[in-house]
Design a protein around this motif. Structure first.
Motif, PDB file in Angstrom:
ATOM      1  N   HIS A 165      -4.329  -2.071 -13.241  1.00 38.03           N
ATOM      2  CA  HIS A 165      -3.584  -0.751 -12.825  1.00 38.03           C
ATOM      3  C   HIS A 165      -2.188  -1.133 -12.093  1.00 38.03           C
ATOM      4  O   HIS A 165      -1.231  -0.274 -11.795  1.00 38.03           O
ATOM      5  N   CYS A 166      -2.005  -2.459 -11.587  1.00 38.12           N
ATOM      6  CA  CYS A 166      -1.018  -2.542 -10.693  1.00 38.12           C
ATOM      7  C   CYS A 166       0.169  -3.902 -10.891  1.00 38.12           C
ATOM      8  O   CYS A 166       1.489  -3.772 -10.736  1.00 38.12           O
ATOM      9  N   ILE A 167      -0.456  -4.876 -11.592  1.00 36.50           N
ATOM     10  CA  ILE A 167       0.241  -6.101 -11.750  1.00 36.50           C
ATOM     11  C   ILE A 167       1.413  -5.855 -12.925  1.00 36.50           C
ATOM     12  O   ILE A 167       2.393  -6.825 -12.846  1.00 36.50           O
ATOM     13  N   ALA A 168       1.426  -4.969 -13.522  1.00 37.38           N
ATOM     14  CA  ALA A 168       2.397  -4.887 -14.646  1.00 37.38           C
ATOM     15  C   ALA A 168       3.976  -4.617 -13.711  1.00 37.38           C
ATOM     16  O   ALA A 168       5.008  -4.895 -14.186  1.00 37.38           O
ATOM     17  N   CYS A 169       3.798  -4.036 -12.802  1.00 33.98           N
ATOM     18  CA  CYS A 169       5.010  -3.649 -11.842  1.00 33.98           C
ATOM     19  C   CYS A 169       5.137  -4.582 -10.801  1.00 33.98           C
ATOM     20  O   CYS A 169       6.368  -4.831 -10.284  1.00 33.98           O
ATOM     21  N   HIS A 170       4.042  -4.782  -9.922  1.00 34.28           N
ATOM     22  CA  HIS A 170       4.248  -5.374  -8.785  1.00 34.28           C
ATOM     23  C   HIS A 170       3.910  -6.993  -8.765  1.00 34.28           C
ATOM     24  O   HIS A 170       3.291  -7.240  -9.557  1.00 34.28           O
ATOM     25  N   THR A 171       4.419  -7.845  -7.820  1.00 33.01           N
ATOM     26  CA  THR A 171       4.100  -9.281  -7.707  1.00 33.01           C
ATOM     27  C   THR A 171       3.117  -9.426  -6.396  1.00 33.01           C
ATOM     28  O   THR A 171       3.490  -8.697  -5.558  1.00 33.01           O
ATOM     29  N   GLU A 198      -0.911  -5.599   6.222  1.00 35.82           N
ATOM     30  CA  GLU A 198      -0.502  -6.198   7.329  1.00 35.82           C
ATOM     31  C   GLU A 198       0.474  -5.103   8.204  1.00 35.82           C
ATOM     32  O   GLU A 198       0.384  -4.622   9.277  1.00 35.82           O
ATOM     33  N   TYR A 199       1.360  -4.501   7.437  1.00 39.38           N
ATOM     34  CA  TYR A 199       2.218  -3.387   7.967  1.00 39.38           C
ATOM     35  C   TYR A 199       2.152  -1.947   7.370  1.00 39.38           C
ATOM     36  O   TYR A 199       2.701  -1.094   8.190  1.00 39.38           O
ATOM     37  N   LEU A 200       1.202  -1.603   6.496  1.00 38.76           N
ATOM     38  CA  LEU A 200       0.921  -0.372   6.398  1.00 38.76           C
ATOM     39  C   LEU A 200      -0.321   0.188   7.012  1.00 38.76           C
ATOM     40  O   LEU A 200      -1.660  -0.649   7.068  1.00 38.76           O
ATOM     41  N   ILE A 256       4.019  10.294  -0.038  1.00 40.27           N
ATOM     42  CA  ILE A 256       4.636   9.612   0.854  1.00 40.27           C
ATOM     43  C   ILE A 256       5.988   9.483   0.757  1.00 40.27           C
ATOM     44  O   ILE A 256       7.054   9.752   1.654  1.00 40.27           O
ATOM     45  N   ARG A 257       6.609   9.363  -0.535  1.00 41.54           N
ATOM     46  CA  ARG A 257       8.090   9.044  -0.644  1.00 41.54           C
ATOM     47  C   ARG A 257       8.578   9.989  -1.850  1.00 41.54           C
ATOM     48  O   ARG A 257       7.895   9.801  -3.036  1.00 41.54           O
ATOM     49  N   TYR A 258       9.354  11.333  -1.256  1.00 41.54           N
ATOM     50  CA  TYR A 258       9.792  12.085  -2.125  1.00 41.54           C
ATOM     51  C   TYR A 258      10.589  11.183  -3.347  1.00 41.54           C
ATOM     52  O   TYR A 258      11.184  10.204  -2.982  1.00 41.54           O
ATOM     53  N   ASN A 259      10.481  11.470  -4.702  1.00 40.65           N
ATOM     54  CA  ASN A 259      11.224  10.816  -5.549  1.00 40.65           C
ATOM     55  C   ASN A 259      10.813   9.420  -6.202  1.00 40.65           C
ATOM     56  O   ASN A 259      11.447   8.740  -6.667  1.00 40.65           O
ATOM     57  N   THR A 260       9.745   8.968  -5.497  1.00 48.33           N
ATOM     58  CA  THR A 260       9.116   7.697  -5.946  1.00 48.33           C
ATOM     59  C   THR A 260       8.929   7.750  -7.588  1.00 48.33           C
ATOM     60  O   THR A 260       8.478   8.611  -7.859  1.00 48.33           O
ATOM     61  N   THR A 261       9.076   6.453  -7.894  1.00 47.54           N
ATOM     62  CA  THR A 261       8.779   6.439  -9.571  1.00 47.54           C
ATOM     63  C   THR A 261       7.470   5.591  -9.586  1.00 47.54           C
ATOM     64  O   THR A 261       6.979   5.439 -10.745  1.00 47.54           O
ATOM     65  N   MET A 262       6.847   5.291  -8.692  1.00 42.96           N
ATOM     66  CA  MET A 262       5.263   4.712  -8.751  1.00 42.96           C
ATOM     67  C   MET A 262       4.629   5.836  -9.041  1.00 42.96           C
ATOM     68  O   MET A 262       4.282   6.917  -8.648  1.00 42.96           O
ATOM     69  N   PRO A 263       3.596   5.697 -10.138  1.00 44.41           N
ATOM     70  CA  PRO A 263       2.724   6.644 -10.525  1.00 44.41           C
ATOM     71  C   PRO A 263       1.465   6.620  -9.546  1.00 44.41           C
ATOM     72  O   PRO A 263       1.334   5.553  -9.205  1.00 44.41           O
TER      73      PRO A 263
HETATM   74  C1  HEC Z   1       4.902   1.576 -12.966  1.00 43.47           C
HETATM   75  C2  HEC Z   1       5.149   0.818 -11.872  1.00 43.47           C
HETATM   76  C3  HEC Z   1       4.330   0.969 -10.685  1.00 43.47           C
HETATM   77  C4  HEC Z   1       2.948   0.684 -10.800  1.00 43.47           C
HETATM   78  C5  HEC Z   1       1.859   0.519 -12.226  1.00 43.47           C
HETATM   79  C6  HEC Z   1       2.358   0.689  -9.504  1.00 43.47           C
HETATM   80  N1  HEC Z   1       3.536   0.646  -8.424  1.00 43.47           N
HETATM   81 FE1  HEC Z   1       3.330   0.625  -6.589  1.00 43.47          FE
HETATM   82  N2  HEC Z   1       5.200   0.747  -6.334  1.00 43.47           N
HETATM   83  C7  HEC Z   1       6.223   1.138  -7.485  1.00 43.47           C
HETATM   84  C8  HEC Z   1       7.523   1.017  -7.083  1.00 43.47           C
HETATM   85  C9  HEC Z   1       8.714   1.278  -7.670  1.00 43.47           C
HETATM   86  C10 HEC Z   1       7.430   1.260  -5.452  1.00 43.47           C
HETATM   87  C11 HEC Z   1       8.413   1.497  -4.453  1.00 43.47           C
HETATM   88  C12 HEC Z   1       8.451   2.837  -4.222  1.00 43.47           C
HETATM   89  C13 HEC Z   1       9.535   3.408  -3.806  1.00 43.47           C
HETATM   90  O1  HEC Z   1      10.616   2.788  -3.488  1.00 43.47           O
HETATM   91  O2  HEC Z   1       9.741   4.581  -3.868  1.00 43.47           O
HETATM   92  C14 HEC Z   1       5.814   1.070  -5.001  1.00 43.47           C
HETATM   93  C15 HEC Z   1       5.385   0.923  -4.010  1.00 43.47           C
HETATM   94  C16 HEC Z   1       4.179   0.409  -3.520  1.00 43.47           C
HETATM   95  C17 HEC Z   1       3.733   0.267  -2.261  1.00 43.47           C
HETATM   96  C18 HEC Z   1       4.513   0.472  -1.040  1.00 43.47           C
HETATM   97  C19 HEC Z   1       5.137  -0.806  -0.636  1.00 43.47           C
HETATM   98  C20 HEC Z   1       5.912  -0.971   0.485  1.00 43.47           C
HETATM   99  O3  HEC Z   1       6.037  -1.817   1.157  1.00 43.47           O
HETATM  100  O4  HEC Z   1       6.479   0.268   0.898  1.00 43.47           O
HETATM  101  C21 HEC Z   1       2.329  -0.176  -2.382  1.00 43.47           C
HETATM  102  C22 HEC Z   1       1.492  -0.535  -1.321  1.00 43.47           C
HETATM  103  C23 HEC Z   1       2.142  -0.158  -3.868  1.00 43.47           C
HETATM  104  N3  HEC Z   1       3.184   0.053  -4.527  1.00 43.47           N
HETATM  105  C24 HEC Z   1       0.597  -0.533  -4.108  1.00 43.47           C
HETATM  106  C25 HEC Z   1       0.446  -0.183  -5.636  1.00 43.47           C
HETATM  107  C26 HEC Z   1      -0.911  -0.603  -6.050  1.00 43.47           C
HETATM  108  C27 HEC Z   1      -2.087  -1.073  -5.165  1.00 43.47           C
HETATM  109  C28 HEC Z   1      -0.897  -0.327  -7.508  1.00 43.47           C
HETATM  110  C29 HEC Z   1      -2.105  -0.426  -8.226  1.00 43.47           C
HETATM  111  C30 HEC Z   1      -3.132   0.532  -8.208  1.00 43.47           C
HETATM  112  C31 HEC Z   1       0.511   0.029  -7.726  1.00 43.47           C
HETATM  113  N4  HEC Z   1       1.398  -0.184  -6.671  1.00 43.47           N
HETATM  114  C32 HEC Z   1       0.987   0.312  -9.177  1.00 43.47           C
HETATM  115  C33 HEC Z   1       5.752   0.951  -8.737  1.00 43.47           C
HETATM  116  C34 HEC Z   1       4.557   0.881  -9.181  1.00 43.47           C
END
Ligand code: HEC
Length: 288
Positions: free
Chosen positions: A204-210, A230-232, A247-254
């Motif tokens: 669910h997550c690794i495709a977007c995050h490192t 540690e910080y959230l 949490i964040r209006y307009n975020t592109t995270m699903p």
């Molecule tokens: C389609 C891409 C995508 C996927 C899939 C995704 N994220 Fe994200 N995530 C983002 C983006 C982009 C941000 C930055 C949010 C923003 O700036 O609005 C974010 C932000 C976050 C943050 C906040 C980080 C911070 O320092 O504020 C956390 C925690 C997080 N994601 C966890 C996860 C986890 C856990 C998953 C899997 C369940 C996940 N994400 C899946 C795109 C994604």
């Protein structure tokens, strides 16, 4: 006077047409790279695929728009057979590299069990773009290649939502997950809960995050130098997964897909994995 006006109109029309044909030829001449464990196997222009695989049209449930769409497609397994030889089935994962930094890896087992296709154009009268309702209604182009599944045939594929449907694919690589992403594995002796969390994180997550610099380049690093655990505050970490727009209006995270079975437990396991990783921080690119 009138001539002037016609001239202007004609120039404008020509302008729009060359603009459009520019886009179309950019799509045709896009280059796709195929690799096997880091080694380049072949590069092909999009318009060369037609010589090695058979195009057809396919109606799918478009999970990004939550409605049906029809695309022109090439069958994924046939393309892999042509490029890599039948031996690709012995690989563990296929990693897809996308123009926007998205980098999902899909188990070979899923690509063998279900029918995946590479869409390269629309076959309905819509442009080859979509409105991603899962990412704040962002409008995205789909080319050069867009991985879709024959999900009208298989209910379980519809349950997977849009996780394994990368668009803007420009690279396809056969890999072993542990070799390609060694810094993502949980610490030795990690609990069952953490191991499960790792499985969910990959899905669910690794495709977007490192984590420790490895994974997709579309979203922030979550572990190095300071872990999100540690910080959230724990409540907010959970909310990022459950309802990012809360949490964040307009975020592109699903949000974690609503259809996910045992969703509460999945979130708890994901957080357990993230916590465990905070004990094995590694400088991105440093040797494991
Ligand atoms: C389609 C891409 C995508 C996927 C899939 C995704 N994220 Fe994200 N995530 C983002 C983006 C982009 C941000 C930055 C949010 C923003 O700036 O609005 C974010 C932000 C976050 C943050 C906040 C980080 C911070 O320092 O504020 C956390 C925690 C997080 N994601 C966890 C996860 C986890 C856990 C998953 C899997 C369940 C996940 N994400 C899946 C795109 C994604």
């Amino acid at each position: 006077m009138k001539n002037f006006w016609y001239c202007g109109l004609i120039i404008a029309v020509i302008g729009v047409m060359t603009g459009l044909s520019g886009l179309v030829s950019a799509q045709h001449s896009a280059v796709i790279e195929f690799k096997n464990k880091g080694e380049m196997v072949r590069t092909l222009r999009l318009d060369e695929l037609d010589k090695i695989v058979t195009a057809s049209s396919l109606k799918v449930f478009e999970a990004h728009e939550k409605r049906a769409r029809i695309y022109q497609v090439y069958p994924a397994r046939q393309l892999f057979d042509q490029v890599f030889g039948k031996g690709w089935r012995a690989a563990e994962e296929v990693v897809f590299l996308c123009e926007d930094g998205y980098q999902p890896s899909i188990p070979v087992a899923k690509l063998v069990a279900y029918d995946a296709y590479f869409a390269f154009a629309s076959a309905d009268d819509l442009p080859f773009t979509l409105t991603n309702v899962l990412q704040n209604n962002e409008m995205v182009k789909l080319g050069p290649l867009y991985l879709v599944w024959d999900n009208l045939k298989a209910a379980e594929l519809r349950e997977h939502g849009a996780v394994d449907m990368p668009y803007q694919v420009v690279g396809i690589e056969l890999a072993s997950f542990a070799d390609r992403f060694p810094h993502l594995s949980p610490p030795v002796g990690a609990s069952q809960e953490v191991q499960q969390g790792f499985v969910h994180f990959r899905k669910h997550c690794i495709a977007c995050h490192t984590i420790n610099g490895q994974g997709g380049g579309k979203a922030p690093e979550l572990n190095y130098p300071v872990s999100v655990t540690e910080y959230l505050q724990p409540e907010y970490l959970k909310r990022w997964i459950d309802d990012p727009a809360g949490i964040r209006y307009n975020t592109t995270m699903p949000a974690l897909a609503a259809e996910t079975p045992e969703r509460e437990q999945v979130m708890a396991e994901l957080i357990a994995y993230l916590k465990a990783m905070s004990t094995v921080k590694r400088l991105p690119d440093a040797a494991p």
